[in-house]
Design a protein around this motif. Structure first.
Motif, PDB file in Angstrom:
ATOM      1  N   GLU A 277       0.840  -1.198   0.000  1.00 41.18           N
ATOM      2  CA  GLU A 277       0.000   0.000   0.000  1.00 41.18           C
ATOM      3  C   GLU A 277       0.879   1.253   0.000  1.00 41.18           C
ATOM      4  OE1 GLU A 277      -4.024   1.598   2.238  1.00 41.18           O
ATOM      5  OE2 GLU A 277      -2.572   0.438   3.395  1.00 41.18           O
ATOM      6  N   GLY A 278       0.669   2.115  -0.990  1.00 40.80           N
ATOM      7  CA  GLY A 278       1.465   3.328  -1.113  1.00 40.80           C
ATOM      8  C   GLY A 278       2.707   3.164  -1.959  1.00 40.80           C
ATOM      9  N   MET A 279       3.010   1.924  -2.345  1.00 38.91           N
ATOM     10  CA  MET A 279       4.154   1.669  -3.217  1.00 38.91           C
ATOM     11  C   MET A 279       3.882   2.253  -4.601  1.00 38.91           C
ATOM     12  SD  MET A 279       5.593  -2.137  -4.245  1.00 38.91           S
ATOM     13  CE  MET A 279       6.429  -2.488  -2.698  1.00 38.91           C
ATOM     14  N   THR A 280       4.915   2.760  -5.265  1.00 37.45           N
ATOM     15  CA  THR A 280       4.735   3.255  -6.633  1.00 37.45           C
ATOM     16  C   THR A 280       4.917   2.103  -7.619  1.00 37.45           C
ATOM     17  OG1 THR A 280       7.075   3.777  -7.024  1.00 37.45           O
ATOM     18  CG2 THR A 280       5.722   5.474  -5.943  1.00 37.45           C
ATOM     19  N   TYR A 281       4.445   2.328  -8.848  1.00 36.11           N
ATOM     20  CA  TYR A 281       4.644   1.303  -9.882  1.00 36.11           C
ATOM     21  C   TYR A 281       6.133   0.973 -10.006  1.00 36.11           C
ATOM     22  CZ  TYR A 281      -0.141   2.134 -11.707  1.00 36.11           C
ATOM     23  OH  TYR A 281      -1.489   2.239 -11.869  1.00 36.11           O
ATOM     24  N   ARG A 282       6.953   1.996  -9.984  1.00 36.87           N
ATOM     25  CA  ARG A 282       8.404   1.822 -10.144  1.00 36.87           C
ATOM     26  C   ARG A 282       8.974   0.967  -9.005  1.00 36.87           C
ATOM     27  NH1 ARG A 282      12.159   4.712 -13.070  1.00 36.87           N
ATOM     28  NH2 ARG A 282      14.335   4.611 -12.338  1.00 36.87           N
ATOM     29  N   GLU A 283       8.539   1.242  -7.781  1.00 31.91           N
ATOM     30  CA  GLU A 283       9.014   0.482  -6.627  1.00 31.91           C
ATOM     31  C   GLU A 283       8.568  -0.980  -6.712  1.00 31.91           C
ATOM     32  OE1 GLU A 283       9.173   4.044  -3.261  1.00 31.91           O
ATOM     33  OE2 GLU A 283       7.312   2.950  -3.634  1.00 31.91           O
ATOM     34  N   PHE A 284       7.376  -1.194  -7.229  1.00 35.25           N
ATOM     35  CA  PHE A 284       6.893  -2.567  -7.401  1.00 35.25           C
ATOM     36  C   PHE A 284       7.810  -3.352  -8.335  1.00 35.25           C
ATOM     37  CE2 PHE A 284       4.148  -5.418 -10.059  1.00 35.25           C
ATOM     38  CZ  PHE A 284       3.937  -6.404  -9.103  1.00 35.25           C
ATOM     39  N   ILE A 285       8.120  -2.783  -9.488  1.00 34.01           N
ATOM     40  CA  ILE A 285       9.017  -3.463 -10.434  1.00 34.01           C
ATOM     41  C   ILE A 285      10.392  -3.672  -9.814  1.00 34.01           C
ATOM     42  CG2 ILE A 285      10.191  -3.246 -12.654  1.00 34.01           C
ATOM     43  CD1 ILE A 285       7.205  -3.943 -12.848  1.00 34.01           C
ATOM     44  N   ASN A 286      10.882  -2.673  -9.114  1.00 37.10           N
ATOM     45  CA  ASN A 286      12.211  -2.759  -8.508  1.00 37.10           C
ATOM     46  C   ASN A 286      12.293  -3.836  -7.428  1.00 37.10           C
ATOM     47  OD1 ASN A 286      14.919  -1.910  -8.266  1.00 37.10           O
ATOM     48  ND2 ASN A 286      14.405  -0.642  -6.484  1.00 37.10           N
ATOM     49  N   SER A 287      11.150  -4.164  -6.812  1.00 33.66           N
ATOM     50  CA  SER A 287      11.164  -5.149  -5.731  1.00 33.66           C
ATOM     51  C   SER A 287      11.558  -6.542  -6.216  1.00 33.66           C
ATOM     52  CB  SER A 287       9.796  -5.193  -5.041  1.00 33.66           C
ATOM     53  OG  SER A 287       8.797  -5.696  -5.909  1.00 33.66           O
ATOM     54  N   PHE A 288      11.480  -6.793  -7.513  1.00 32.65           N
ATOM     55  CA  PHE A 288      11.855  -8.099  -8.065  1.00 32.65           C
ATOM     56  C   PHE A 288      13.301  -8.129  -8.563  1.00 32.65           C
ATOM     57  CE2 PHE A 288       7.248  -7.711  -8.787  1.00 32.65           C
ATOM     58  CZ  PHE A 288       6.803  -8.849  -8.121  1.00 32.65           C
ATOM     59  N   LEU A 289      13.978  -6.990  -8.540  1.00 32.41           N
ATOM     60  CA  LEU A 289      15.294  -6.873  -9.179  1.00 32.41           C
ATOM     61  C   LEU A 289      16.427  -6.814  -8.153  1.00 32.41           C
ATOM     62  CD1 LEU A 289      14.240  -4.236 -11.854  1.00 32.41           C
ATOM     63  CD2 LEU A 289      14.544  -6.702 -12.200  1.00 32.41           C
ATOM     64  N   PRO A 290      17.626  -7.216  -8.544  1.00 30.86           N
ATOM     65  CA  PRO A 290      18.770  -7.170  -7.625  1.00 30.86           C
ATOM     66  C   PRO A 290      19.075  -5.727  -7.198  1.00 30.86           C
ATOM     67  CG  PRO A 290      19.280  -8.465  -9.590  1.00 30.86           C
ATOM     68  CD  PRO A 290      18.001  -7.758  -9.866  1.00 30.86           C
ATOM     69  N   HIS A 303      18.610  -5.746 -18.213  1.00 31.14           N
ATOM     70  CA  HIS A 303      19.623  -6.781 -18.025  1.00 31.14           C
ATOM     71  C   HIS A 303      18.980  -8.086 -17.568  1.00 31.14           C
ATOM     72  CE1 HIS A 303      23.130  -3.703 -17.407  1.00 31.14           C
ATOM     73  NE2 HIS A 303      22.839  -3.918 -18.678  1.00 31.14           N
ATOM     74  N   TYR A 304      18.036  -7.995 -16.667  1.00 30.61           N
ATOM     75  CA  TYR A 304      17.370  -9.177 -16.102  1.00 30.61           C
ATOM     76  C   TYR A 304      16.611  -9.950 -17.179  1.00 30.61           C
ATOM     77  CZ  TYR A 304      14.658 -11.972 -12.764  1.00 30.61           C
ATOM     78  OH  TYR A 304      14.099 -13.009 -12.056  1.00 30.61           O
ATOM     79  N   LEU A 305      15.904  -9.203 -18.033  1.00 32.69           N
ATOM     80  CA  LEU A 305      15.085  -9.830 -19.072  1.00 32.69           C
ATOM     81  C   LEU A 305      15.832 -10.003 -20.386  1.00 32.69           C
ATOM     82  CD1 LEU A 305      11.704  -7.943 -18.460  1.00 32.69           C
ATOM     83  CD2 LEU A 305      12.311 -10.265 -17.728  1.00 32.69           C
ATOM     84  N   LYS A 306      17.059  -9.504 -20.438  1.00 31.32           N
ATOM     85  CA  LYS A 306      17.884  -9.614 -21.646  1.00 31.32           C
ATOM     86  C   LYS A 306      17.189  -9.005 -22.869  1.00 31.32           C
ATOM     87  CE  LYS A 306      20.391 -13.769 -20.133  1.00 31.32           C
ATOM     88  NZ  LYS A 306      19.849 -13.787 -18.765  1.00 31.32           N
ATOM     89  N   ILE A 307      16.737  -7.764 -22.710  1.00 31.61           N
ATOM     90  CA  ILE A 307      16.132  -7.040 -23.827  1.00 31.61           C
ATOM     91  C   ILE A 307      16.870  -5.718 -24.039  1.00 31.61           C
ATOM     92  CG2 ILE A 307      13.830  -8.072 -23.721  1.00 31.61           C
ATOM     93  CD1 ILE A 307      12.894  -5.784 -22.029  1.00 31.61           C
ATOM     94  N   GLU A 308      16.974  -5.324 -25.288  1.00 30.65           N
ATOM     95  CA  GLU A 308      17.657  -4.092 -25.640  1.00 30.65           C
ATOM     96  C   GLU A 308      16.707  -2.899 -25.567  1.00 30.65           C
ATOM     97  OE1 GLU A 308      20.839  -3.932 -26.106  1.00 30.65           O
ATOM     98  OE2 GLU A 308      21.168  -6.108 -26.036  1.00 30.65           O
ATOM     99  N   GLN A 309      17.279  -1.705 -25.518  1.00 31.93           N
ATOM    100  CA  GLN A 309      16.485  -0.488 -25.392  1.00 31.93           C
ATOM    101  C   GLN A 309      15.643  -0.226 -26.636  1.00 31.93           C
ATOM    102  OE1 GLN A 309      18.820   2.798 -24.102  1.00 31.93           O
ATOM    103  NE2 GLN A 309      17.115   4.220 -23.934  1.00 31.93           N
ATOM    104  N   ASP A 310      16.091  -0.743 -27.805  1.00 33.35           N
ATOM    105  CA  ASP A 310      15.331  -0.521 -29.034  1.00 33.35           C
ATOM    106  C   ASP A 310      14.424  -1.708 -29.388  1.00 33.35           C
ATOM    107  OD1 ASP A 310      17.291  -2.331 -29.645  1.00 33.35           O
ATOM    108  OD2 ASP A 310      18.003  -1.303 -31.460  1.00 33.35           O
TER     109      ASP A 310
END
Length: 457
Positions: A277-290, A303-310
């Protein structure tokens, strides 16, 4: 006056209710709608002379039993887990029951009592399950009647967004229960039969094993396997079939993109995030990352998903505002799946004028006189708006048509059942044509393989 009780008035009931009210005068019907939130029901329905709307909590036993006893037939549009109380009341007060849900083991235990009392308990009479059963069995029975032997059956259904409302990179919007979409494929490996060999796809690989097919006039689609296709061997009498595969249909590219959420862990419903509760979308995604003192959330995720910026996959994630620090999650102790659902509803809900689309596709392979043949069949239904959706039409109308047929004793075989008999499917499919639910069939070259020639299959 013949009394129909509809329990639950959710998104799939708009056409169902319209059907009953349009038939009310000619068929001498009175409709009672019981819902936990009657204020959400449109005023033109509440004010209709053939309709009564009541507040109904199905866990209030006395009120529920009273309205069931006063009806002639009950239509339960509740979530599947809530049908049993209504079903037991229907046994007690000797009322027919119609649902669009899969037959649960609980409901199946009522079969003997329903038969003894001459009651029709019709289940799986919506879209999928429902129209899929009826349209498949109509062709399968026709093949058998002319001496053919079924060797292949594949079936796919998709609730999608109509081309004119398709304005996001995922080519998708919610037209049905969003929770079911987020949890799709969980609970065990997908099981099916392919060229005589049993195949299994674990959840973490499900969205990377897809089939592709064309629907004339609508382009290319992909399908991923449903959890258990093997259930239909018995139901459809396909004991000797070599290939049996049922799946869910999406636009090409959806499954590969959805797999990013699976690999991230964002579809998990088995634990709660205590500080959600009160977490931002960004914080939610970050909670799964190193943890990293230097890398941004965006860089860590790529890096985690091995996808490029383009990569278009990255564009799809950006479109969902996943890295927005101003978007707040209001859910207390939400599971990852619940939080992901909230985020996706922010982007994928139908707007007022959006139209949805239902696509169903069957493939039938059979042998006759020593030769192999294939029939492809499909239907496409486009919704009118956010309320009168193609999903509501294809779920609600079969339920409504079956209900009236039971009242009129045109469907009379008692017991707990699904719509796989000619007595049921022929008239319902014929009436559905009046509402634009029409299957097109194509004779095509058989695309299966001789099992003798396939090494190890």
């Amino acid at each position: 006056m013949r009394k129909i009780l509809v329990v639950g008035a959710g998104k799939s009931t708009s056409y169902l209710i319209d059907y009953f009210l349009e038939k009310a005068e000619h068929e001498n019907l009175h409709l009672t709608i019981g819902d936990i939130n009657p204020d959400a029901i449109a005023s033109e329905i509440k004010n209709h002379k053939a309709c009564t709307v009541i507040q109904l909590d199905i866990f209030q036993d006395e009120a529920r039993k009273k309205v069931v006893e006063e009806s002639d037939i009950v239509v339960s549009m509740l979530p599947a887990r809530m049908h049993m109380k209504v079903a037991e009341d229907c046994i007690t007060f000797e009322k027919h029951l119609v649902t669009a849900s899969y037959v649960s083991e609980e409901i199946r235990t009522l079969d003997k009592q329903a038969k003894e009392k001459g009651l029709v308990f019709m289940n799986e009479i919506g879209l999928d399950p429902g129209i899929d059963h009826m349209s498949a069995m109509q062709v399968i029975d026709r093949i058998r009647d002319k001496g053919g032997k079924m060797i292949l059956f594949e079936s796919f259904t998709g609730g999608l967004v109509a081309p004119e409302s398709d304005n996001n990179l995922w080519n998708y919007k919610f037209t049905w229960n969003p929770r079911n979409v987020v949890l799709a494929g969980q609970g065990g490996a997908a099981k099916f039969l392919q060229q005589g060999t049993y195949k299994y796809i674990p959840y973490h690989k499900l969205f990377r094993r897809t089939e592709f097919f064309e629907i004339e006039g609508y382009g290319r689609f992909e399908g991923y396997a449903n959890r258990d296709s093997l259930n239909y061997k018995g139901a459809y009498g396909l004991h000797d079939v070599l290939t049996l595969y049922r799946g869910t249909m999406r636009r090409v590219g959806f499954s590969k993109a959805w797999n990013m959420f699976v690999q991230l862990g964002a579809t998990d419903d088995s634990y709660v995030i205590e500080n959600s509760e009160g977490m931002t979308y960004r914080e939610f995604i970050n909670s799964f990352l190193p943890y990293s003192p230097t890398d941004s959330v965006e860089l860590k995720l790529r890096h985690y998903l091995k996808i490029e910026q383009d990569d278009i996959m990255w564009e799809k994630l950006l479109e969902l505002n996943l890295f927005d620090n101003s978007k707040i999650i209001p859910l207390k102790n939400g599971t990852p799946a619940q939080i992901l659902q909230f985020i996706l509803e922010d982007s994928w809900s139908l707007s007022e004028k959006d139209k949805d689309m239902i696509v169903m596709y069957h493939k039938f392979g059979y042998e006759q006189d020593g030769k192999q043949f294939q029939i492809d069949a499909n239907t496409v239904v486009i919704g009118e708006n956010r309320t009168h959706t193609a999903m509501a039409k294809t779920v609600g109308l079969p339920v409504a048509i079956a209900t009236l047929a039971i009242l009129n004793k045109k469907i009379s075989t008692p017991g707990v059942q699904i719509p796989i008999r000619k007595e049921v499917y022929d008239p319902i499919l014929e009436e559905l044509k009046d509402y634009g639910v029409v299957f097109k069939e194509y004779d095509v070259p058989y695309l299966g393989y001789d099992p003798e020639s396939v090494y190890d299959k």
